[in-house]
Design a protein around this motif. Structure first.
Motif, mmCIF file in Angstrom:
data_model
loop_
_atom_site.group_PDB
_atom_site.id
_atom_site.type_symbol
_atom_site.label_atom_id
_atom_site.label_comp_id
_atom_site.label_asym_id
_atom_site.label_seq_id
_atom_site.Cartn_x
_atom_site.Cartn_y
_atom_site.Cartn_z
ATOM 1 N N LEU A 6 52.248 40.576 46.976
ATOM 2 C CA LEU A 6 53.643 40.155 46.939
ATOM 3 C C LEU A 6 54.436 40.947 45.907
ATOM 4 N N SER A 7 53.832 41.259 44.770
ATOM 5 C CA SER A 7 54.537 42.015 43.730
ATOM 6 C C SER A 7 54.971 43.388 44.240
ATOM 7 N N ARG A 8 54.101 44.030 45.043
ATOM 8 C CA ARG A 8 54.458 45.337 45.607
ATOM 9 C C ARG A 8 55.589 45.197 46.625
ATOM 10 N N LEU A 9 55.509 44.178 47.462
ATOM 11 C CA LEU A 9 56.555 43.932 48.449
ATOM 12 C C LEU A 9 57.892 43.677 47.761
ATOM 13 N N GLU A 10 57.884 42.856 46.709
ATOM 14 C CA GLU A 10 59.117 42.573 45.965
ATOM 15 C C GLU A 10 59.684 43.840 45.336
ATOM 16 N N ALA A 11 58.806 44.676 44.771
ATOM 17 C CA ALA A 11 59.258 45.930 44.162
ATOM 18 C C ALA A 11 59.839 46.873 45.204
ATOM 19 N N ASP A 12 59.189 46.945 46.381
ATOM 20 C CA ASP A 12 59.707 47.801 47.460
ATOM 21 C C ASP A 12 61.071 47.325 47.937
ATOM 22 N N ILE A 13 61.243 46.018 48.061
ATOM 23 C CA ILE A 13 62.534 45.464 48.495
ATOM 24 C C ILE A 13 63.607 45.721 47.442
ATOM 25 N N LYS A 14 63.250 45.536 46.184
ATOM 26 C CA LYS A 14 64.204 45.773 45.096
ATOM 27 C C LYS A 14 64.646 47.242 45.080
#
Length: 97
Positions: free
Chosen positions: A32-40
């Motif tokens: 999830l942390s990677r997904l959040e960073a990619d979205i940001k």
């Protein structure tokens, strides 16, 4: 393969080629942390692109030339509205305090 032949082969019960090479969900799972960073990062790029596009539209808009000229004349015509040394005690413009 044409669309018509794909429809006929599906109707006959054959599996389309795209479905035959299904990847397991574990290969698609990301933290999830990677997904959040990619979205940001995506949102930041989109905002930057929108800002660049807005600035380009502003610079190319002929109607803005009158507004820019009026703003440039403001300091000349109304120096009392401009900030001066008394507004920033201890600060030297272009230098250090």
């Amino acid at each position: 393969m044409s669309v018509v032949s794909q429809i006929h082969s599906l109707a006959a019960g054959s599996t389309p080629p795209e479905v035959q090479a299904v990847r397991p969900i574990s290969e698609l799972d990301v933290p999830l942390s990677r997904l959040e960073a990619d979205i940001k990062a995506l949102v930041a790029r989109q905002r930057m692109q929108a800002g660049v596009a807005a600035e380009a539209r502003h610079q190319m808009d002929p109607a803005e030339k009158n507004t820019d000229a009026a703003f440039a004349r403001l300091a000349v015509e109304h120096p009392e509205s401009c900030a001066g040394a008394a507004d920033y005690p201890g600060w030297t413009a272009g230098g250090t305090a």
